[in-house]
Design a protein around this motif. Structure first.
Motif, mmCIF file in Angstrom:
data_model
loop_
_atom_site.group_PDB
_atom_site.id
_atom_site.type_symbol
_atom_site.label_atom_id
_atom_site.label_comp_id
_atom_site.label_asym_id
_atom_site.label_seq_id
_atom_site.Cartn_x
_atom_site.Cartn_y
_atom_site.Cartn_z
ATOM 1 N N ILE A 5 0.849 -1.182 0.000
ATOM 2 C CA ILE A 5 0.000 0.000 0.000
ATOM 3 C C ILE A 5 0.881 1.227 0.000
ATOM 4 C CG2 ILE A 5 -1.721 1.313 1.293
ATOM 5 C CD1 ILE A 5 -2.711 -1.289 2.488
ATOM 6 N N PHE A 6 0.657 2.138 -0.947
ATOM 7 C CA PHE A 6 1.398 3.386 -0.986
ATOM 8 C C PHE A 6 0.561 4.448 -0.287
ATOM 9 C CE2 PHE A 6 3.142 1.160 -4.698
ATOM 10 C CZ PHE A 6 4.488 1.229 -4.388
ATOM 11 N N MET A 97 -4.671 -3.681 -6.309
ATOM 12 C CA MET A 97 -6.128 -3.694 -6.340
ATOM 13 C C MET A 97 -6.643 -2.888 -7.534
ATOM 14 S SD MET A 97 -7.163 -3.414 -2.296
ATOM 15 C CE MET A 97 -8.927 -3.364 -2.648
ATOM 16 N N ASP A 98 -6.143 -1.663 -7.660
ATOM 17 C CA ASP A 98 -6.541 -0.799 -8.780
ATOM 18 C C ASP A 98 -5.664 0.441 -8.732
ATOM 19 O OD1 ASP A 98 -7.632 0.822 -10.703
ATOM 20 O OD2 ASP A 98 -9.681 0.746 -9.937
ATOM 21 N N SER A 99 -4.781 0.568 -9.706
ATOM 22 C CA SER A 99 -3.840 1.693 -9.698
ATOM 23 C C SER A 99 -4.525 3.045 -9.828
ATOM 24 C CB SER A 99 -2.823 1.534 -10.838
ATOM 25 O OG SER A 99 -1.934 0.487 -10.573
ATOM 26 N N THR A 129 0.236 5.973 -8.811
ATOM 27 C CA THR A 129 -0.533 5.213 -9.811
ATOM 28 C C THR A 129 0.322 4.836 -11.010
ATOM 29 O OG1 THR A 129 -1.249 7.157 -11.085
ATOM 30 C CG2 THR A 129 -2.601 6.524 -9.172
ATOM 31 N N GLU A 130 1.517 5.387 -11.112
ATOM 32 C CA GLU A 130 2.322 5.239 -12.324
ATOM 33 C C GLU A 130 3.035 3.882 -12.342
ATOM 34 O OE1 GLU A 130 4.770 8.718 -12.743
ATOM 35 O OE2 GLU A 130 3.065 10.076 -12.583
ATOM 36 N N ASP A 131 2.327 2.881 -12.856
ATOM 37 C CA ASP A 131 2.858 1.520 -12.901
ATOM 38 C C ASP A 131 4.155 1.436 -13.697
ATOM 39 O OD1 ASP A 131 0.656 0.573 -11.445
ATOM 40 O OD2 ASP A 131 -0.513 0.219 -13.255
ATOM 41 N N GLU A 132 4.285 2.300 -14.705
ATOM 42 C CA GLU A 132 5.468 2.258 -15.563
ATOM 43 C C GLU A 132 6.727 2.674 -14.809
ATOM 44 O OE1 GLU A 132 3.496 6.317 -16.363
ATOM 45 O OE2 GLU A 132 2.940 4.275 -15.752
ATOM 46 N N HIS A 133 6.553 3.290 -13.647
ATOM 47 C CA HIS A 133 7.688 3.661 -12.805
ATOM 48 C C HIS A 133 7.682 2.860 -11.501
ATOM 49 C CE1 HIS A 133 8.934 6.955 -15.404
ATOM 50 N NE2 HIS A 133 7.692 7.398 -15.425
ATOM 51 N N ASN A 134 7.090 1.662 -11.569
ATOM 52 C CA ASN A 134 6.990 0.816 -10.369
ATOM 53 C C ASN A 134 6.333 1.549 -9.212
ATOM 54 O OD1 ASN A 134 8.258 -1.517 -11.533
ATOM 55 N ND2 ASN A 134 10.232 -0.484 -11.312
ATOM 56 N N ASN A 135 5.434 2.442 -9.566
ATOM 57 C CA ASN A 135 4.605 3.169 -8.601
ATOM 58 C C ASN A 135 5.398 4.052 -7.634
ATOM 59 O OD1 ASN A 135 3.248 0.136 -8.924
ATOM 60 N ND2 ASN A 135 1.864 1.839 -9.345
#
Length: 225
Positions: A5-6, A97-99, A129-135
């Protein structure tokens, strides 16, 4: 990143895009507060933008419409969650769960945080939320964790020492970097913000810069404005 969790330890016109959703578990007071805060974001006008502002937000000048677009590209839904519990968490993103959902705790409203700090919290979370940056995951703060004057760095709200907690960033363009840059640009470059807003932005912006544990990266942020 499953199971992580972030969360952030807190120790006008169209508000949001039409498909922004609020789960029915979001109280009326919380929804109204979020919408009011986003309305304020949209109203902001800037007289400039720092180098890191241009890097993170990809715009040359502080502008509320641009900031709201940045946020809306990342967050589509608000829901409720304990975000790990405790009175030092106001919001979180749970990527597995949902970015694109931001989870809000009761602390977002009940802690009576200054508006610009609440805004910086949800923008901080939007970075996760930025999955491309490993959040943009956080790292544990060093032990001991000291400021430039050799004093313990503590949470500005909770007064808790940050040492050893997963409440730091090693980069200056992650979630804490974004938060600090937003706050410092509001302090220095918001041309229609009142004095209280700019003073709050200064106080919380300086505090957030201290969450950058890499000293070189921290110094670069301090020199940004």
């Amino acid at each position: 990143m499953k199971g992580f969790i972030f969360s952030l330890l807190i120790l006008g016109g169209l508000t949001a895009k039409a498909d922004l959703q609020f789960d029915r578990s979001i109280s009326a007071a919380t929804k109204a507060q979020i919408l009011q805060d986003l309305d304020f974001v949209k109203s902001m006008q800037g007289s400039g933008g720092s180098a890191f502002y241009k890097t993170i937000f990809e715009k040359p000048v502080l502008n509320g419409t641009d900031l709201l677009a940045f946020f809306n590209q990342r967050i589509t839904t608000f829901n409720t969650n304990s975000c790990g519990g405790g009175n030092a968490v106001a919001a979180c993103v749970i990527p597995w769960m949902d970015s694109n959902t931001m989870w809000i705790t009761p602390n977002y409203v009940k802690n009576s945080l200054p508006q610009i700090y609440r805004i910086s919290i949800i923008f901080h979370e939007s970075r996760h939320t930025e999955d491309e940056h490993n959040n943009w995951g956080h790292v544990n703060c060093p032990v001991p964790y000291l400021d430039d004057n050799g004093k313990d760095i503590v949470g500005i709200i909770s007064g808790t020492k940050m040492e050893g907690l997963p409440a730091c960033d090693s980069t200056n363009i992650g979630a804490y970097g974004l938060q600090a840059v937003l706050l410092k640009n509001v302090e220095k470059n918001c041309s229609n913000c009142n004095q209280k807003t700019q003073m709050d932005a200064q106080l919380f912006g300086d505090d957030t810069i201290n969450r950058i544990s890499n000293l070189t990266a921290r110094k670069q942020l301090q020199n940004d404005l």
